[in-house]
Design a protein around this motif. Sequence first.
Motif, PDB file in Angstrom:
ATOM      1  N   GLY A  46       6.849  -1.595   4.629  1.00 14.81           N
ATOM      2  CA  GLY A  46       6.560  -2.410   3.437  1.00 14.81           C
ATOM      3  C   GLY A  46       5.353  -3.305   3.610  1.00 14.81           C
ATOM      4  N   THR A  73       9.980  -2.475   1.131  1.00 15.16           N
ATOM      5  CA  THR A  73      10.130  -1.045   1.472  1.00 15.16           C
ATOM      6  C   THR A  73      10.831  -0.277   0.352  1.00 15.16           C
ATOM      7  OG1 THR A  73      12.289  -1.173   2.595  1.00 15.16           O
ATOM      8  CG2 THR A  73      10.336  -1.643   3.926  1.00 15.16           C
ATOM      9  N   THR A 134      10.754  -1.551  10.735  1.00 18.19           N
ATOM     10  CA  THR A 134      11.034  -0.237  10.140  1.00 18.19           C
ATOM     11  C   THR A 134      10.828   0.879  11.173  1.00 18.19           C
ATOM     12  OG1 THR A 134       8.799  -0.258   9.202  1.00 18.19           O
ATOM     13  CG2 THR A 134      10.612  -0.820   7.718  1.00 18.19           C
TER      14      THR A 134
END
Length: 230
Positions: A46, A73, A134
């Motif tokens: 993101g 995200t 992530t």
Amino acid sequence: MVLKLSGEALAAGRGFGVDVTKIHEIAGEIAEVHKLGVEIAIVVGGGNFFRGVAEQAKHMDRVSADNMGMLATVINALAIQDALEKRGVFCRVMSAIEMNQVCEPYIRRRAVRHLEKGRIVIFAAGTGNPYFSTDTAASLRAMEIKADVLLKATKVDGIYDSDPVINKEAVKFDEITYMEILRLGLKVMDATAVSLCKDNNLPMIIFDMNQPGNIQRVICEEKIGSLVTA
């Protein structure tokens, strides 16, 4: 396979937001690979909207900042889903943070079932926990769905011993182990993600996303990028 896309890749050099042209290019490549019968899951970052460790978050509480990053995200995941569905590919967004009006909650067995039915699954909202990147989410989801390989799409063509943008003499590794990445302190993924892959013998390939057709080349086992093994 699990494909890890950074948020920056979707911004296509603009730094902020979503570049529609770039997203459709990426979706086109993913759709071509999907036609080969490959089960594809995607984890998206993101950073093109917000990241918990960025400059704009330095005076914020880390948990709040990371939660904002996880919501970013989801925006990216919905954009990729839209681009894939315009190409006739069935696709599901599964979020680690429940938001039922927008996407499905992440349930491992349901994700595996979607993949078995030939749908592409996009995992959003990271792990659902602050302090985890992530990259770690990609490693974790790859382990949970028993993926054969983790592909990390970046803006460089592999792993180097130093930043190739700054140092023109940087040496590229065609193959490297997770232990060497940790020992040399290379900024490929964060240490948690690297350790997860190492402990579970998950191979990872780092490759250049900006070269059209590279996703298919990696899947067809062409020697591009850097291979990381345990």
